[in-house]
Design a protein around this motif. Structure first.
Motif, PDB file in Angstrom:
ATOM      1  N   LEU A  66      56.397 -65.774 -56.459  1.00 33.50           N
ATOM      2  CA  LEU A  66      56.569 -67.150 -56.899  1.00 33.50           C
ATOM      3  C   LEU A  66      55.250 -67.714 -57.377  1.00 33.50           C
ATOM      4  O   LEU A  66      54.186 -67.331 -56.882  1.00 33.50           O
ATOM      5  CB  LEU A  66      57.036 -68.033 -55.742  1.00 33.50           C
ATOM      6  CG  LEU A  66      58.444 -67.896 -55.242  1.00 33.50           C
ATOM      7  CD1 LEU A  66      58.680 -68.894 -54.114  1.00 33.50           C
ATOM      8  CD2 LEU A  66      59.447 -68.109 -56.347  1.00 33.50           C
ATOM      9  N   GLU A  67      55.333 -68.629 -58.291  1.00 28.79           N
ATOM     10  CA  GLU A  67      54.172 -69.415 -58.670  1.00 28.79           C
ATOM     11  C   GLU A  67      54.432 -70.860 -58.269  1.00 28.79           C
ATOM     12  O   GLU A  67      55.507 -71.396 -58.541  1.00 28.79           O
ATOM     13  CB  GLU A  67      53.936 -69.344 -60.174  1.00 28.79           C
ATOM     14  CG  GLU A  67      52.757 -70.185 -60.618  1.00 28.79           C
ATOM     15  CD  GLU A  67      52.489 -70.113 -62.112  1.00 28.79           C
ATOM     16  OE1 GLU A  67      51.422 -70.563 -62.516  1.00 28.79           O
ATOM     17  OE2 GLU A  67      53.356 -69.616 -62.866  1.00 28.79           O
ATOM     18  N   LEU A  68      53.479 -71.448 -57.590  1.00 26.56           N
ATOM     19  CA  LEU A  68      53.522 -72.886 -57.415  1.00 26.56           C
ATOM     20  C   LEU A  68      53.076 -73.430 -58.769  1.00 26.56           C
ATOM     21  O   LEU A  68      51.896 -73.528 -59.060  1.00 26.56           O
ATOM     22  CB  LEU A  68      52.594 -73.351 -56.288  1.00 26.56           C
ATOM     23  CG  LEU A  68      52.793 -74.782 -55.808  1.00 26.56           C
ATOM     24  CD1 LEU A  68      52.068 -75.032 -54.510  1.00 26.56           C
ATOM     25  CD2 LEU A  68      52.526 -75.817 -56.832  1.00 26.56           C
ATOM     26  N   ASP A  69      54.047 -73.690 -59.615  1.00 20.91           N
ATOM     27  CA  ASP A  69      53.791 -74.002 -61.020  1.00 20.91           C
ATOM     28  C   ASP A  69      53.125 -75.355 -61.182  1.00 20.91           C
ATOM     29  O   ASP A  69      52.201 -75.500 -61.978  1.00 20.91           O
ATOM     30  CB  ASP A  69      55.108 -73.952 -61.796  1.00 20.91           C
ATOM     31  CG  ASP A  69      54.912 -74.166 -63.277  1.00 20.91           C
ATOM     32  OD1 ASP A  69      54.306 -73.282 -63.902  1.00 20.91           O
ATOM     33  OD2 ASP A  69      55.358 -75.210 -63.788  1.00 20.91           O
ATOM     34  N   GLN A  70      53.608 -76.343 -60.433  1.00 21.33           N
ATOM     35  CA  GLN A  70      53.020 -77.669 -60.568  1.00 21.33           C
ATOM     36  C   GLN A  70      53.395 -78.500 -59.351  1.00 21.33           C
ATOM     37  O   GLN A  70      54.522 -78.440 -58.860  1.00 21.33           O
ATOM     38  CB  GLN A  70      53.533 -78.342 -61.838  1.00 21.33           C
ATOM     39  CG  GLN A  70      52.745 -79.532 -62.283  1.00 21.33           C
ATOM     40  CD  GLN A  70      53.149 -79.967 -63.677  1.00 21.33           C
ATOM     41  OE1 GLN A  70      54.247 -80.468 -63.875  1.00 21.33           O
ATOM     42  NE2 GLN A  70      52.253 -79.789 -64.640  1.00 21.33           N
ATOM     43  N   ILE A  71      52.436 -79.256 -58.877  1.00 19.04           N
ATOM     44  CA  ILE A  71      52.669 -80.225 -57.817  1.00 19.04           C
ATOM     45  C   ILE A  71      51.966 -81.501 -58.231  1.00 19.04           C
ATOM     46  O   ILE A  71      50.844 -81.457 -58.737  1.00 19.04           O
ATOM     47  CB  ILE A  71      52.190 -79.705 -56.439  1.00 19.04           C
ATOM     48  CG1 ILE A  71      52.565 -80.666 -55.315  1.00 19.04           C
ATOM     49  CG2 ILE A  71      50.720 -79.378 -56.457  1.00 19.04           C
ATOM     50  CD1 ILE A  71      52.353 -80.090 -53.917  1.00 19.04           C
TER      51      ILE A  71
END
Length: 152
Positions: A66-71
């Motif tokens: 998984l990528e933490l794509d944006q927060i």
């Protein structure tokens, strides 16, 4: 995140990422890419305070990366635990979604500006460590972090 959240989420996006454009279109396209993208919001007293976007990388796999794509969190919520809550509360939901797909979480990747204090959040919440730096990638140097062998 639901379609009804998009306008408020786009406001958060505009405040969090001043150099990016077309916030509503960006988030609408991301939400439409489910289940490749898994999108969640944080609400405080009924108002959207932030969001998190997780992306499955390199296809649907039995051992998912998984990528933490944006927060993103509203500026007036910084330092109040909203970002940490987004990670802590959405990750079990992501793992359940993966299990529904017959997959398990293997690793998490995240990238951010080299000068972004959020690196501390990614270290503490995910156990992510910097593995590479790319000079002048977007608006400055960018670090790539990996949380390996994340516990289920």
């Amino acid at each position: 995140m639901r379609h009804a959240d998009l306008e408020q989420a786009a406001c958060v996006h505009r405040l969090a990422f001043a150099r990016q454009q077309h916030s509503l279109e960006w988030l609408t396209a991301t939400l439409a890419a489910h289940p490749r993208f898994l999108c969640y919001v944080a609400q405080v007293q009924g108002a959207l305070a932030g969001y998190i976007l997780w992306a499955q990388k390199s296809g649907f796999r039995a051992q998912a990366v998984l990528e933490l794509d944006q927060i993103a969190v509203l500026p007036d919520r910084h330092g109040q635990g909203t970002g940490r809550a987004l990670i802590d509360q959405s990750l079990p939901l992501v793992k359940a979604e993966l299990a529904h797909q017959g997959a398990a979480l293997k690793h998490i990747i995240v990238n951010t500006r080299a000068d972004n204090y959020a690196q501390q959040l990614y270290r503490s919440a995910l156990g992510a460590e910097v593995v590479a730096t790319i000079a002048d990638l977007y608006s400055a140097d960018e670090v790539f972090m990996v949380a390996r062998n994340t516990p289920l």
